[in-house]
Design a protein around this motif. Structure first.
Motif, PDB file in Angstrom:
ATOM      1  N   GLU A  16       0.485 -16.860  -0.797  1.00 34.91           N
ATOM      2  CA  GLU A  16       0.369 -15.429  -0.487  1.00 34.91           C
ATOM      3  C   GLU A  16      -1.086 -15.005  -0.393  1.00 34.91           C
ATOM      4  OE1 GLU A  16       2.606 -13.827  -3.689  1.00 34.91           O
ATOM      5  OE2 GLU A  16       4.520 -14.560  -2.905  1.00 34.91           O
ATOM      6  N   HIS A  17      -1.915 -15.528  -1.274  1.00 30.32           N
ATOM      7  CA  HIS A  17      -3.344 -15.222  -1.226  1.00 30.32           C
ATOM      8  C   HIS A  17      -3.959 -15.757   0.071  1.00 30.32           C
ATOM      9  CE1 HIS A  17      -3.992 -14.620  -5.850  1.00 30.32           C
ATOM     10  NE2 HIS A  17      -3.123 -13.777  -5.325  1.00 30.32           N
ATOM     11  N   ALA A  20      -3.076 -13.465   2.932  1.00 39.67           N
ATOM     12  CA  ALA A  20      -3.855 -12.231   2.869  1.00 39.67           C
ATOM     13  C   ALA A  20      -5.301 -12.465   3.298  1.00 39.67           C
ATOM     14  CB  ALA A  20      -3.807 -11.654   1.457  1.00 39.67           C
ATOM     15  N   ARG A  21      -5.882 -13.585   2.885  1.00 38.65           N
ATOM     16  CA  ARG A  21      -7.264 -13.885   3.276  1.00 38.65           C
ATOM     17  C   ARG A  21      -7.369 -14.078   4.789  1.00 38.65           C
ATOM     18  NH1 ARG A  21      -7.033 -17.352  -1.395  1.00 38.65           N
ATOM     19  NH2 ARG A  21      -8.179 -16.416  -3.145  1.00 38.65           N
ATOM     20  N   ARG A 111      -4.318  -9.666  -1.539  1.00 41.74           N
ATOM     21  CA  ARG A 111      -3.193  -8.869  -1.032  1.00 41.74           C
ATOM     22  C   ARG A 111      -3.462  -7.377  -1.216  1.00 41.74           C
ATOM     23  NH1 ARG A 111       1.595 -11.539  -4.272  1.00 41.74           N
ATOM     24  NH2 ARG A 111      -0.054 -11.369  -5.837  1.00 41.74           N
ATOM     25  N   TRP A 114      -5.994  -6.480   1.433  1.00 46.29           N
ATOM     26  CA  TRP A 114      -5.372  -6.404   2.752  1.00 46.29           C
ATOM     27  C   TRP A 114      -4.560  -5.121   2.883  1.00 46.29           C
ATOM     28  CZ3 TRP A 114      -5.323  -6.859   7.559  1.00 46.29           C
ATOM     29  CH2 TRP A 114      -4.178  -6.511   8.274  1.00 46.29           C
ATOM     30  N   GLU A 118      -4.863  -2.405   5.796  1.00 42.66           N
ATOM     31  CA  GLU A 118      -3.763  -1.942   6.641  1.00 42.66           C
ATOM     32  C   GLU A 118      -3.695  -0.419   6.649  1.00 42.66           C
ATOM     33  OE1 GLU A 118       1.089  -2.280   7.087  1.00 42.66           O
ATOM     34  OE2 GLU A 118      -0.027  -3.893   6.104  1.00 42.66           O
ATOM     35  N   PHE A 208       2.420  -9.303   7.688  1.00 46.04           N
ATOM     36  CA  PHE A 208       2.418  -8.943   6.275  1.00 46.04           C
ATOM     37  C   PHE A 208       3.780  -8.381   5.861  1.00 46.04           C
ATOM     38  CE2 PHE A 208       1.125  -5.896   2.810  1.00 46.04           C
ATOM     39  CZ  PHE A 208       0.697  -6.854   1.904  1.00 46.04           C
ATOM     40  N   GLU A 212       6.167  -9.936   3.019  1.00 47.58           N
ATOM     41  CA  GLU A 212       6.511  -9.147   1.841  1.00 47.58           C
ATOM     42  C   GLU A 212       8.024  -8.963   1.711  1.00 47.58           C
ATOM     43  OE1 GLU A 212       4.610  -7.751  -0.761  1.00 47.58           O
ATOM     44  OE2 GLU A 212       3.184  -9.196   0.057  1.00 47.58           O
TER      45      GLU A 212
END
Length: 304
Positions: A16-17, A20-21, A111, A114, A118, A208, A212
């Motif tokens: 997940e990281h 997000a990166r 996250r 990010w 967004e 994303f 999620e």
């Protein structure tokens, strides 16, 4: 000897990281400033449509065939402005849901960063849509009061997969139509630029939202899935059915009663909506969010 086995939950967090990166890196490399990218100064050229004619709610109807070229162009400009206004309404709901979701999370987490990126994107998009609608010569279209109040409740109460899947539905539906509009040389150049910006930047948001939604559903039981499937479908129904405000017909100089009747029976538009949502429905099915009550609402909204 110590084990080097990585626990599944730790691997999930690492993945997940990484996502997000990558989204943050993409945003740093490919983002737009609508203030400078969009031509706001050139006066509106009424020889252009506001959207691809094929996406008009009246395209293919007897009424459409009776309209002059100028009337068709004015109608698509009003419809495009209405879609933009609906986009602003839902982006404001989206921003509040995301802020509420990350309120107590670790600010050093990619996250979290990010999510704020967004929200910043959505703020710019809302301003861009507002200026675009004004340039198209349209008023500030809004959903019906009852729908506005339902949106107020949804942004306050929705969480987890219900919030992120509803975000995905709204973004996916806009994405498909805007991909057509941004390539169509019959559409006003500044509208095409707006659509291009939104498509490029929303592709990251949809990635994303999908991730999620899957993550929040990972340990969801059958009852939770059924409840949230219905909540998502209700939100989707009101988002989609609010995109074109009935007032667009009067503002384009048309007979509103006749336009609403022919738009409501327009099989071309219904078919276009269904085909454009095929990928979205596949995702919801894979997430086991297409329950029987949810399907009934999607069919009623002509999304499946």
């Amino acid at each position: 000897m110590a084990s080097s086995t990585v626990r599944p939950e730790d691997q999930d967090r690492t993945d997940e990281h990484d996502v997000a990166r990558r989204l943050l890196d993409s945003s740093a490399k490919l983002s737009y400033d609508p203030v400078t990218e969009v031509d706001w100064d050139t006066p509106l050229d009424k020889d252009f449509h506001g959207a691809s004619p094929e996406w008009s709610t009246l395209y293919g109807t007897a009424y459409w065939n009776e309209l002059t070229d100028a009337q068709r162009k004015e109608l698509t400009r009003q419809e495009a402005a209405s879609v933009a206004s609906t986009g602003i309404w839902f982006e404001m709901i989206l921003q509040q849901m995301v802020l509420r979701d990350i309120y107590t999370t670790d600010a050093t987490d990619p996250r979290f960063q990010w999510a704020l990126t967004e929200i910043a994107d959505e703020c710019r998009h809302s301003i861009m849509f507002a200026r675009g609608a004004a340039k198209l010569g349209a008023p500030a279209y809004r959903p019906r009061r009852a729908v506005v109040e339902l949106g107020r409740a949804f942004k306050t109460l929705a969480f987890g997969e219900a919030a992120y899947a509803a975000i995905l539905v709204a973004e996916e539906v806009l994405d498909v139509m805007q991909r057509d509009w941004m390539r169509d040389e019959r559409v006003a150049p500044f509208v095409r630029t707006i659509n291009n910006i939104h498509v490029v930047e929303e592709s990251r948001h949809m990635k994303f939202a999908r991730d999620e939604t899957r993550k929040r559903l990972r340990n969801a039981g059958p009852l939770r899935r059924r409840i949230n499937a219905f909540v998502i479908a209700v939100a989707s129904y009101y988002i989609v059915t609010s995109m074109v405000n009935p007032q667009v017909y009067a503002n384009a100089g048309l007979d509103t009663r006749r336009a609403l009747a022919e738009a409501g029976a327009n099989e071309h538009h219904k078919s276009l909506m269904r085909s454009s949502c095929s990928g979205l429905m596949e995702f919801l099915a894979s997430a086991r969010l297409l329950t029987r009550p949810a399907l009934a609402l999607y069919k009623r909204a002509h999304l499946i």
